[in-house]
Design a protein around this motif. Structure first.
Motif, PDB file in Angstrom:
ATOM      1  N   PRO A 247       0.808  -1.228   0.000  1.00  0.00           N
ATOM      2  CA  PRO A 247       0.000   0.000   0.000  1.00  0.00           C
ATOM      3  C   PRO A 247       0.838   1.272   0.000  1.00  0.00           C
ATOM      4  CG  PRO A 247      -0.110  -1.074   2.132  1.00  0.00           C
ATOM      5  CD  PRO A 247       0.635  -1.996   1.239  1.00  0.00           C
ATOM      6  N   VAL A 248       0.187   2.374  -0.390  1.00  0.00           N
ATOM      7  CA  VAL A 248       0.872   3.648  -0.570  1.00  0.00           C
ATOM      8  C   VAL A 248       1.267   4.233   0.778  1.00  0.00           C
ATOM      9  CG1 VAL A 248       0.575   6.011  -1.406  1.00  0.00           C
ATOM     10  CG2 VAL A 248      -0.349   4.086  -2.711  1.00  0.00           C
ATOM     11  N   THR A 249       2.424   4.861   0.827  1.00  0.00           N
ATOM     12  CA  THR A 249       2.872   5.597   2.015  1.00  0.00           C
ATOM     13  C   THR A 249       2.864   7.083   1.696  1.00  0.00           C
ATOM     14  OG1 THR A 249       4.275   3.764   2.726  1.00  0.00           O
ATOM     15  CG2 THR A 249       4.750   5.934   3.667  1.00  0.00           C
ATOM     16  N   ILE A 250       2.175   7.859   2.493  1.00  0.00           N
ATOM     17  CA  ILE A 250       2.117   9.310   2.304  1.00  0.00           C
ATOM     18  C   ILE A 250       3.383   9.930   2.894  1.00  0.00           C
ATOM     19  CG2 ILE A 250       0.804  11.418   2.728  1.00  0.00           C
ATOM     20  CD1 ILE A 250      -0.658   9.351   1.017  1.00  0.00           C
ATOM     21  N   PRO A 251       4.100  10.763   2.125  1.00  0.00           N
ATOM     22  CA  PRO A 251       5.311  11.382   2.665  1.00  0.00           C
ATOM     23  C   PRO A 251       5.012  12.232   3.894  1.00  0.00           C
ATOM     24  CG  PRO A 251       5.181  11.664   0.282  1.00  0.00           C
ATOM     25  CD  PRO A 251       3.855  11.127   0.726  1.00  0.00           C
ATOM     26  N   ASP A 252       5.910  12.192   4.873  1.00  0.00           N
ATOM     27  CA  ASP A 252       5.765  13.040   6.058  1.00  0.00           C
ATOM     28  C   ASP A 252       5.988  14.499   5.688  1.00  0.00           C
ATOM     29  OD1 ASP A 252       5.252  10.925   7.752  1.00  0.00           O
ATOM     30  OD2 ASP A 252       7.374  10.613   8.225  1.00  0.00           O
ATOM     31  N   SER A 253       5.291  15.402   6.407  1.00  0.00           N
ATOM     32  CA  SER A 253       5.488  16.836   6.196  1.00  0.00           C
ATOM     33  C   SER A 253       5.229  17.566   7.496  1.00  0.00           C
ATOM     34  CB  SER A 253       4.531  17.358   5.118  1.00  0.00           C
ATOM     35  OG  SER A 253       4.606  18.773   5.008  1.00  0.00           O
ATOM     36  N   LEU A 254       6.141  18.457   7.857  1.00  0.00           N
ATOM     37  CA  LEU A 254       5.958  19.261   9.061  1.00  0.00           C
ATOM     38  C   LEU A 254       4.788  20.218   8.881  1.00  0.00           C
ATOM     39  CD1 LEU A 254       7.019  20.039  11.871  1.00  0.00           C
ATOM     40  CD2 LEU A 254       8.511  21.706  10.743  1.00  0.00           C
ATOM     41  N   SER A 255       4.594  20.723   7.645  1.00  0.00           N
ATOM     42  CA  SER A 255       3.475  21.613   7.340  1.00  0.00           C
ATOM     43  C   SER A 255       2.273  20.786   6.902  1.00  0.00           C
ATOM     44  CB  SER A 255       3.858  22.605   6.246  1.00  0.00           C
ATOM     45  OG  SER A 255       4.375  21.923   5.123  1.00  0.00           O
ATOM     46  N   THR A 256       1.124  21.412   6.937  1.00  0.00           N
ATOM     47  CA  THR A 256      -0.119  20.708   6.585  1.00  0.00           C
ATOM     48  C   THR A 256      -0.850  21.467   5.480  1.00  0.00           C
ATOM     49  OG1 THR A 256      -1.301  21.903   8.323  1.00  0.00           O
ATOM     50  CG2 THR A 256      -0.401  19.745   8.891  1.00  0.00           C
ATOM     51  N   PRO A 257      -1.720  20.777   4.711  1.00  0.00           N
ATOM     52  CA  PRO A 257      -2.456  21.459   3.630  1.00  0.00           C
ATOM     53  C   PRO A 257      -3.384  22.542   4.176  1.00  0.00           C
ATOM     54  CG  PRO A 257      -2.605  19.068   3.412  1.00  0.00           C
ATOM     55  CD  PRO A 257      -2.011  19.338   4.745  1.00  0.00           C
ATOM     56  N   VAL A 258      -3.500  23.626   3.451  1.00  0.00           N
ATOM     57  CA  VAL A 258      -4.416  24.703   3.832  1.00  0.00           C
ATOM     58  C   VAL A 258      -5.852  24.308   3.491  1.00  0.00           C
ATOM     59  CG1 VAL A 258      -5.067  27.112   3.413  1.00  0.00           C
ATOM     60  CG2 VAL A 258      -2.655  26.472   3.601  1.00  0.00           C
ATOM     61  N   ILE A 259      -6.026  23.580   2.403  1.00  0.00           N
ATOM     62  CA  ILE A 259      -7.338  23.073   2.051  1.00  0.00           C
ATOM     63  C   ILE A 259      -7.302  21.545   2.073  1.00  0.00           C
ATOM     64  CG2 ILE A 259      -7.919  25.074   0.639  1.00  0.00           C
ATOM     65  CD1 ILE A 259      -7.433  23.283  -1.832  1.00  0.00           C
ATOM     66  N   THR A 260      -8.485  20.947   2.204  1.00  0.00           N
ATOM     67  CA  THR A 260      -8.573  19.490   2.280  1.00  0.00           C
ATOM     68  C   THR A 260      -8.163  18.868   0.946  1.00  0.00           C
ATOM     69  OG1 THR A 260     -10.442  19.725   3.793  1.00  0.00           O
ATOM     70  CG2 THR A 260     -10.102  17.557   2.797  1.00  0.00           C
ATOM     71  N   PRO A 261      -7.229  17.926   0.941  1.00  0.00           N
ATOM     72  CA  PRO A 261      -6.896  17.239  -0.313  1.00  0.00           C
ATOM     73  C   PRO A 261      -8.050  16.352  -0.768  1.00  0.00           C
ATOM     74  CG  PRO A 261      -5.202  16.893   1.377  1.00  0.00           C
ATOM     75  CD  PRO A 261      -6.398  17.484   2.066  1.00  0.00           C
ATOM     76  N   ILE A 262      -8.124  16.099  -2.072  1.00  0.00           N
ATOM     77  CA  ILE A 262      -9.078  15.126  -2.588  1.00  0.00           C
ATOM     78  C   ILE A 262      -8.482  13.744  -2.378  1.00  0.00           C
ATOM     79  CG2 ILE A 262     -10.368  14.329  -4.595  1.00  0.00           C
ATOM     80  CD1 ILE A 262     -10.014  17.121  -5.786  1.00  0.00           C
ATOM     81  N   MET A 263      -9.247  12.877  -1.718  1.00  0.00           N
ATOM     82  CA  MET A 263      -8.758  11.533  -1.412  1.00  0.00           C
ATOM     83  C   MET A 263      -9.706  10.501  -2.018  1.00  0.00           C
ATOM     84  SD  MET A 263      -7.601  12.448   2.472  1.00  0.00           S
ATOM     85  CE  MET A 263      -8.671  13.891   2.570  1.00  0.00           C
ATOM     86  N   PRO A 264      -9.469  10.117  -3.282  1.00  0.00           N
ATOM     87  CA  PRO A 264     -10.417   9.262  -3.996  1.00  0.00           C
ATOM     88  C   PRO A 264     -10.218   7.765  -3.804  1.00  0.00           C
ATOM     89  CG  PRO A 264      -8.717   9.988  -5.496  1.00  0.00           C
ATOM     90  CD  PRO A 264      -8.402  10.608  -4.169  1.00  0.00           C
ATOM     91  N   SER A 265      -9.316   7.364  -2.927  1.00  0.00           N
ATOM     92  CA  SER A 265      -9.069   5.933  -2.758  1.00  0.00           C
ATOM     93  C   SER A 265     -10.353   5.190  -2.387  1.00  0.00           C
ATOM     94  CB  SER A 265      -8.018   5.687  -1.682  1.00  0.00           C
ATOM     95  OG  SER A 265      -7.728   4.317  -1.574  1.00  0.00           O
ATOM     96  N   VAL A 266     -10.584   4.072  -3.070  1.00  0.00           N
ATOM     97  CA  VAL A 266     -11.771   3.263  -2.795  1.00  0.00           C
ATOM     98  C   VAL A 266     -11.539   2.354  -1.590  1.00  0.00           C
ATOM     99  CG1 VAL A 266     -13.261   1.432  -3.713  1.00  0.00           C
ATOM    100  CG2 VAL A 266     -12.551   3.325  -5.182  1.00  0.00           C
TER     101      VAL A 266
END
Length: 391
Positions: free
Chosen positions: A8-27
């Motif tokens: 399965p996919v691993t999301i890269p770590d980030s100290l900062s966070t998105p300002v808007i909600t990402p689209i997460m289309p995973s079923v």
């Protein structure tokens, strides 16, 4: 080099966070062990398993609408009618009875008239502006009452407080479709509603590019039953539509206020024009429920205006054709003004006599006011009225 597997996919770590909600289309979502999957399904841990059962974009949007309505635990579904269905079929059984407003949204009326009776659930329609009419429709087996705060399309106001008290005394659930009014005009849970639903497609999302519904109940057990029914029947909300609706929701208060201001101005303008037989807007002094609008809606009239032209279908055709720039479309809540003709759309299934009983003639129009320049909008209506008078 030994080959590696990338899933399965691993999301890269980030100290900062998105300002808007990402689209997460995973079923689907991967768990590390069967024990972890058990923990999620049994409520000991939070997480996602399969998008039909929930996904991040739906959760974020639901929480935002929850906050507007003053509740928690609401769910986002694939359409407003999915929300209606989750209530009516998720919480009733054969032998139950449901009371509905006689001017509900057209598909809600169809479900009341055709689908519920086919499944052994009887229904009665009543004038919800009159609590005595609703009381007369009650039976010992009445399970719930479904109302809209403001009716479609004649803009009559339900006796929300009176019906809430009636339902409480008789043990029926009060279900409120708050699509027309929105929580900026009224919060039905504060008036005794047990369940509130929305067609998010309309004012909340506001751009005619996302089809969604939302429903919530005070009672967690009712909420769980509706959620299980929605998951079983596949009422899944698209992550992309949820993302679009969340984006639209950010401007909802500003859009609502601007559209409401223009709607009031349009109603007053139409009332003074030749060829207009009647104008319906809740805060006007000639509206039959004006006093209730002042108390229940705190003086807010909303963005919907209805009016009746002198004449019939010929005048209606002429008006719709000449009002350039106004979309003739059976929807509401868009950033652009839309014009709806109930006799040929939402109420076409009724007989002419049935429409006449509701006050819906061939000259009847419903307007969802948008964000255009008010002067330009009034000019469009004047063009339409001029053509209708000449038809």
């Amino acid at each position: 080099m030994k080959p590696t597997i990338q899933r399965p996919v691993t999301i890269p770590d980030s100290l900062s966070t998105p300002v808007i909600t990402p689209i997460m289309p995973s079923v689907v979502y991967a768990s590390r062990t069967p024990d972890e999957l058990d923990s999620q399904y049994e409520g000991r841990a939070s997480g996602y398993t399969y998008a039909r059962e929930g996904h991040p974009n739906a959760s974020v949007l639901a929480a935002r609408i929850d906050a507007l309505e003053g509740v928690s635990g609401g769910i986002v579904l694939g359409s407003g009618m999915a929300a209606v269905t989750a209530v009516l079929l998720g919480l009733t059984k054969a032998g139950d009875h449901v009371v509905g407003g006689d001017q509900l949204y057209g598909r809600s009326l169809r479900m009341m008239a055709e689908d519920l009776p086919r499944l052994g659930i009887t229904t009665t329609l009543a004038d919800v502006s009159d609590v005595e009419a609703v009381e007369a429709a009650f039976r010992p087996e009445t399970r719930m009452v479904l109302i809209e705060v403001v009716s479609n399309p004649t803009l009559r106001l339900a006796d929300l407080d009176g019906i809430a008290a009636l339902c409480k005394s008789k043990g029926g659930l009060l279900v409120v479709d708050n699509t027309f009014t929105t929580p900026l005009a009224v919060k039905p849970f504060e008036h005794g509603a047990d369940i509130v639903l929305h067609s998010v497609t309309k004012l909340l999302a506001g751009h005619s590019d996302a089809t969604l519904g939302w429903v919530a109940a005070k009672d967690p057990e009712l909420m769980q039953r509706m959620n299980v029914f929605a998951v079983t029947t596949g009422m899944t909300a698209s992550p992309f539509d949820c993302w679009l609706a969340e984006r639209g929701l950010a401007t909802f208060p500003i859009r609502f206020q601007r559209a409401q201001e223009t709607a009031k101005r349009l109603a007053d303008h139409l009332a003074g024009q030749a060829g207009v037989a009647k104008v319906l807007y809740p805060t006007r002094s000639d509206h039959p429920d004006m006093s209730r609008a002042q108390s229940l809606l705190q003086g807010q009239g909303g963005n919907m205006v209805s009016f009746i032209l002198d004449g019939g279908r010929a005048q209606a055709n002429a008006f719709a054709h000449a009002a350039k720039g106004i979309a003739f479309a059976p929807t509401l809540g868009d950033v652009g003004t839309t014009l709806s003709h109930p006799a040929s759309s939402s109420h076409r299934a009724l007989t002419p006599e049935g429409r006449a009983a509701l006050g819906i003639t061939e000259g009847f129009f419903r307007v969802s006011v948008g964000l255009e320049d008010p002067e330009a909008l009034l000019a469009c209506f004047d063009d339409g009225l001029s053509a209708a008078r000449s038809a």
